[in-house]
Design a protein around this motif. Sequence first.
Motif, PDB file in Angstrom:
ATOM      1  N   VAL A  39       0.713  -1.419   0.130  1.00 34.22           N
ATOM      2  CA  VAL A  39      -0.070   0.052   0.140  1.00 34.22           C
ATOM      3  C   VAL A  39       0.915   1.057  -0.098  1.00 34.22           C
ATOM      4  O   VAL A  39       1.524   1.604   1.132  1.00 34.22           O
ATOM      5  CB  VAL A  39      -0.777  -0.137   1.189  1.00 34.22           C
ATOM      6  CG1 VAL A  39      -1.953   1.034   1.255  1.00 34.22           C
ATOM      7  CG2 VAL A  39      -1.610  -1.302   1.296  1.00 34.22           C
ATOM      8  N   ILE A  40       1.031   1.825  -1.068  1.00 31.71           N
ATOM      9  CA  ILE A  40       1.913   2.836  -1.212  1.00 31.71           C
ATOM     10  C   ILE A  40       1.353   4.231  -1.038  1.00 31.71           C
ATOM     11  O   ILE A  40       2.034   5.211  -0.669  1.00 31.71           O
ATOM     12  CB  ILE A  40       2.640   2.895  -2.584  1.00 31.71           C
ATOM     13  CG1 ILE A  40       1.654   3.070  -3.919  1.00 31.71           C
ATOM     14  CG2 ILE A  40       3.598   1.691  -2.740  1.00 31.71           C
ATOM     15  CD1 ILE A  40       2.332   3.308  -4.926  1.00 31.71           C
ATOM     16  N   ARG A  41      -0.050   4.416  -0.994  1.00 31.91           N
ATOM     17  CA  ARG A  41      -0.614   5.797  -0.703  1.00 31.91           C
ATOM     18  C   ARG A  41      -1.792   5.268  -0.105  1.00 31.91           C
ATOM     19  O   ARG A  41      -2.402   4.301  -0.469  1.00 31.91           O
ATOM     20  CB  ARG A  41      -1.008   6.652  -1.895  1.00 31.91           C
ATOM     21  CG  ARG A  41       0.065   7.260  -2.621  1.00 31.91           C
ATOM     22  CD  ARG A  41      -0.252   8.144  -3.692  1.00 31.91           C
ATOM     23  NE  ARG A  41       0.642   8.702  -4.494  1.00 31.91           N
ATOM     24  CZ  ARG A  41       0.779   9.454  -5.494  1.00 31.91           C
ATOM     25  NH1 ARG A  41      -0.551   9.943  -5.753  1.00 31.91           N
ATOM     26  NH2 ARG A  41       1.811   9.686  -5.985  1.00 31.91           N
ATOM     27  N   PHE A  42      -2.386   6.210   0.874  1.00 32.94           N
ATOM     28  CA  PHE A  42      -3.723   5.761   1.403  1.00 32.94           C
ATOM     29  C   PHE A  42      -4.421   7.097   2.110  1.00 32.94           C
ATOM     30  O   PHE A  42      -3.360   7.806   2.667  1.00 32.94           O
ATOM     31  CB  PHE A  42      -4.072   4.599   2.347  1.00 32.94           C
ATOM     32  CG  PHE A  42      -3.093   4.853   3.557  1.00 32.94           C
ATOM     33  CD1 PHE A  42      -3.726   5.529   4.926  1.00 32.94           C
ATOM     34  CD2 PHE A  42      -1.778   4.416   3.790  1.00 32.94           C
ATOM     35  CE1 PHE A  42      -2.849   5.839   6.031  1.00 32.94           C
ATOM     36  CE2 PHE A  42      -1.188   4.848   4.989  1.00 32.94           C
ATOM     37  CZ  PHE A  42      -1.757   5.342   6.274  1.00 32.94           C
ATOM     38  N   LYS A  43      -5.625   7.225   2.035  1.00 32.31           N
ATOM     39  CA  LYS A  43      -6.335   8.261   2.932  1.00 32.31           C
ATOM     40  C   LYS A  43      -7.185   7.753   3.796  1.00 32.31           C
ATOM     41  O   LYS A  43      -7.918   6.816   3.557  1.00 32.31           O
ATOM     42  CB  LYS A  43      -6.878   9.169   2.045  1.00 32.31           C
ATOM     43  CG  LYS A  43      -6.061  10.175   1.301  1.00 32.31           C
ATOM     44  CD  LYS A  43      -6.735  11.236   0.450  1.00 32.31           C
ATOM     45  CE  LYS A  43      -5.819  12.204  -0.309  1.00 32.31           C
ATOM     46  NZ  LYS A  43      -6.560  13.355  -0.843  1.00 32.31           N
ATOM     47  N   PRO A  44      -6.921   7.839   5.188  1.00 32.71           N
ATOM     48  CA  PRO A  44      -7.934   7.182   6.169  1.00 32.71           C
ATOM     49  C   PRO A  44      -9.201   7.315   5.663  1.00 32.71           C
ATOM     50  O   PRO A  44      -9.539   8.181   5.292  1.00 32.71           O
ATOM     51  CB  PRO A  44      -7.412   7.703   7.553  1.00 32.71           C
ATOM     52  CG  PRO A  44      -6.022   8.163   7.251  1.00 32.71           C
ATOM     53  CD  PRO A  44      -6.016   8.795   5.709  1.00 32.71           C
ATOM     54  N   SER A  45     -10.055   6.365   6.076  1.00 32.83           N
ATOM     55  CA  SER A  45      -9.870   5.119   6.922  1.00 32.83           C
ATOM     56  C   SER A  45      -9.792   4.031   6.127  1.00 32.83           C
ATOM     57  O   SER A  45     -10.648   3.627   5.289  1.00 32.83           O
ATOM     58  CB  SER A  45     -10.923   4.723   7.992  1.00 32.83           C
ATOM     59  OG  SER A  45     -11.175   5.862   9.119  1.00 32.83           O
ATOM     60  N   VAL A  46      -8.384   3.246   6.222  1.00 37.18           N
ATOM     61  CA  VAL A  46      -8.198   1.974   5.763  1.00 37.18           C
ATOM     62  C   VAL A  46      -7.585   0.997   6.306  1.00 37.18           C
ATOM     63  O   VAL A  46      -6.691   1.345   7.594  1.00 37.18           O
ATOM     64  CB  VAL A  46      -7.054   2.255   4.562  1.00 37.18           C
ATOM     65  CG1 VAL A  46      -6.648   1.027   3.909  1.00 37.18           C
ATOM     66  CG2 VAL A  46      -7.634   3.069   3.316  1.00 37.18           C
ATOM     67  N   GLU A  47      -8.155  -0.236   6.435  1.00 41.94           N
ATOM     68  CA  GLU A  47      -7.717  -1.410   7.234  1.00 41.94           C
ATOM     69  C   GLU A  47      -6.980  -2.598   6.658  1.00 41.94           C
ATOM     70  O   GLU A  47      -7.670  -2.777   5.216  1.00 41.94           O
ATOM     71  CB  GLU A  47      -9.110  -1.798   8.312  1.00 41.94           C
ATOM     72  CG  GLU A  47      -9.392  -0.641   9.293  1.00 41.94           C
ATOM     73  CD  GLU A  47     -10.784  -1.209   9.930  1.00 41.94           C
ATOM     74  OE1 GLU A  47     -10.961  -0.525  10.908  1.00 41.94           O
ATOM     75  OE2 GLU A  47     -11.077  -2.427   9.860  1.00 41.94           O
ATOM     76  N   VAL A  48      -6.145  -3.241   7.210  1.00 44.21           N
ATOM     77  CA  VAL A  48      -5.723  -4.584   6.548  1.00 44.21           C
ATOM     78  C   VAL A  48      -5.853  -5.655   7.592  1.00 44.21           C
ATOM     79  O   VAL A  48      -5.671  -5.607   8.621  1.00 44.21           O
ATOM     80  CB  VAL A  48      -4.115  -4.547   6.314  1.00 44.21           C
ATOM     81  CG1 VAL A  48      -3.836  -5.845   5.858  1.00 44.21           C
ATOM     82  CG2 VAL A  48      -4.068  -3.530   5.111  1.00 44.21           C
ATOM     83  N   LEU A  49      -6.732  -6.655   7.016  1.00 42.33           N
ATOM     84  CA  LEU A  49      -6.705  -8.110   8.038  1.00 42.33           C
ATOM     85  C   LEU A  49      -5.831  -8.981   7.291  1.00 42.33           C
ATOM     86  O   LEU A  49      -5.979  -9.327   6.107  1.00 42.33           O
ATOM     87  CB  LEU A  49      -8.125  -8.642   7.709  1.00 42.33           C
ATOM     88  CG  LEU A  49      -8.438  -9.993   8.360  1.00 42.33           C
ATOM     89  CD1 LEU A  49      -8.179  -9.765   9.853  1.00 42.33           C
ATOM     90  CD2 LEU A  49      -9.612 -10.296   7.931  1.00 42.33           C
ATOM     91  N   THR A  74     -11.350  -0.255   2.665  1.00 43.24           N
ATOM     92  CA  THR A  74     -11.379   1.081   2.518  1.00 43.24           C
ATOM     93  C   THR A  74     -12.829   1.548   3.203  1.00 43.24           C
ATOM     94  O   THR A  74     -13.974   0.864   2.947  1.00 43.24           O
ATOM     95  CB  THR A  74     -11.222   1.829   1.313  1.00 43.24           C
ATOM     96  OG1 THR A  74     -12.471   1.269   0.340  1.00 43.24           O
ATOM     97  CG2 THR A  74     -10.062   1.625   0.987  1.00 43.24           C
ATOM     98  N   LYS A  75     -12.696   2.275   4.223  1.00 40.88           N
ATOM     99  CA  LYS A  75     -13.953   2.814   4.918  1.00 40.88           C
ATOM    100  C   LYS A  75     -14.826   3.958   3.914  1.00 40.88           C
ATOM    101  O   LYS A  75     -14.275   4.304   2.811  1.00 40.88           O
ATOM    102  CB  LYS A  75     -13.824   3.215   6.193  1.00 40.88           C
ATOM    103  CG  LYS A  75     -13.316   2.260   7.452  1.00 40.88           C
ATOM    104  CD  LYS A  75     -14.149   0.861   7.048  1.00 40.88           C
ATOM    105  CE  LYS A  75     -13.463  -0.118   8.321  1.00 40.88           C
ATOM    106  NZ  LYS A  75     -14.359  -1.318   8.345  1.00 40.88           N
ATOM    107  N   LYS A  76     -15.556   4.523   4.450  1.00 40.51           N
ATOM    108  CA  LYS A  76     -16.508   5.437   3.511  1.00 40.51           C
ATOM    109  C   LYS A  76     -15.681   6.649   3.089  1.00 40.51           C
ATOM    110  O   LYS A  76     -16.166   7.098   2.186  1.00 40.51           O
ATOM    111  CB  LYS A  76     -17.712   5.744   4.329  1.00 40.51           C
ATOM    112  CG  LYS A  76     -17.476   6.594   5.557  1.00 40.51           C
ATOM    113  CD  LYS A  76     -18.873   7.228   6.223  1.00 40.51           C
ATOM    114  CE  LYS A  76     -18.603   8.050   7.532  1.00 40.51           C
ATOM    115  NZ  LYS A  76     -19.929   8.511   7.967  1.00 40.51           N
ATOM    116  N   ASP A  77     -14.613   6.969   3.941  1.00 35.98           N
ATOM    117  CA  ASP A  77     -13.692   8.241   3.520  1.00 35.98           C
ATOM    118  C   ASP A  77     -12.381   7.792   3.072  1.00 35.98           C
ATOM    119  O   ASP A  77     -11.461   8.344   3.240  1.00 35.98           O
ATOM    120  CB  ASP A  77     -13.796   9.116   4.852  1.00 35.98           C
ATOM    121  CG  ASP A  77     -13.169   8.419   5.965  1.00 35.98           C
ATOM    122  OD1 ASP A  77     -13.022   7.144   5.910  1.00 35.98           O
ATOM    123  OD2 ASP A  77     -12.797   9.298   6.932  1.00 35.98           O
ATOM    124  N   GLY A  78     -12.184   6.437   2.944  1.00 42.37           N
ATOM    125  CA  GLY A  78     -10.871   6.025   2.749  1.00 42.37           C
ATOM    126  C   GLY A  78     -10.617   5.682   1.160  1.00 42.37           C
ATOM    127  O   GLY A  78     -11.418   4.989   0.375  1.00 42.37           O
TER     128      GLY A  78
END
Length: 244
Positions: A39-49, A74-78
């Motif tokens: 994952v080289i870029r992300f904007k929260p909210s992001v989760e990894v299981l 990715t959540k609603k704003d991710g």
Amino acid sequence: MQNRKIFIRSFIGSALLALVAIGAIEYEKATRRNPLAVVIRFKPSVEVLNGVEVVKLTQQDKAKQLFDGDTLETKKDGFALVSFTDKSKAKVKPNSLLIVRGDRGLTRKVFTSRIDLSKGEIFLNVAPQGALNFEVATDKSVASVKGTSFGTRSDGYYWVEEGEVEVMALNSGQTETVLARQYVKVDVDGNVIEKGALTQQQVDDLSTQFRVVDGDFVEKEMTFTFRDANGQLRTQTIKYYEKQ
């Protein structure tokens, strides 16, 4: 005598279970030795299981590695931008869930990199694959890609910006080749594929939705070592980005 036989059978059973457990642990170590993607870029909210725990990505999780079987949500704003070791990239929209799969480093055979898209929408720039394969699958369809730019939704909708994608409806086996400025949609039963054309403006509008992860970041680098499909150790440098 009877008790002794029971004890021996019990001992053998326990030993076999222990061997199976050891084998499972070693396999787990092997699958997590070589990352499939980062994952080289992300904007929260992001989760990894990762099969053990859920990790909510923060600015401390720069260049988060993804291994076979890992789930990214990715959540609603991710939003997230994922880079594979073959340099293919996936842009992930909010409210999406995908699983990365592949056997990189576990065999010496040609392997397949695969994204299972359970929810949401992604856009991919797939690097030319040569003898390798890259697949994207939903619960009703699968797309085989050799190198192209295209988007897909979990409901079985595919659209191509550049190149071509072969899409198969899983229930019927019907296949369609999708070229630039075309789309296909697999029906809810996974049987029939609808195909049509897109205008350049429609393609531009679709691709624009993914550009939120393209700016406002500072580029950095991370180097890691992995074992390739031939069992050889390779070093690769991945670019990642920190939010300004």
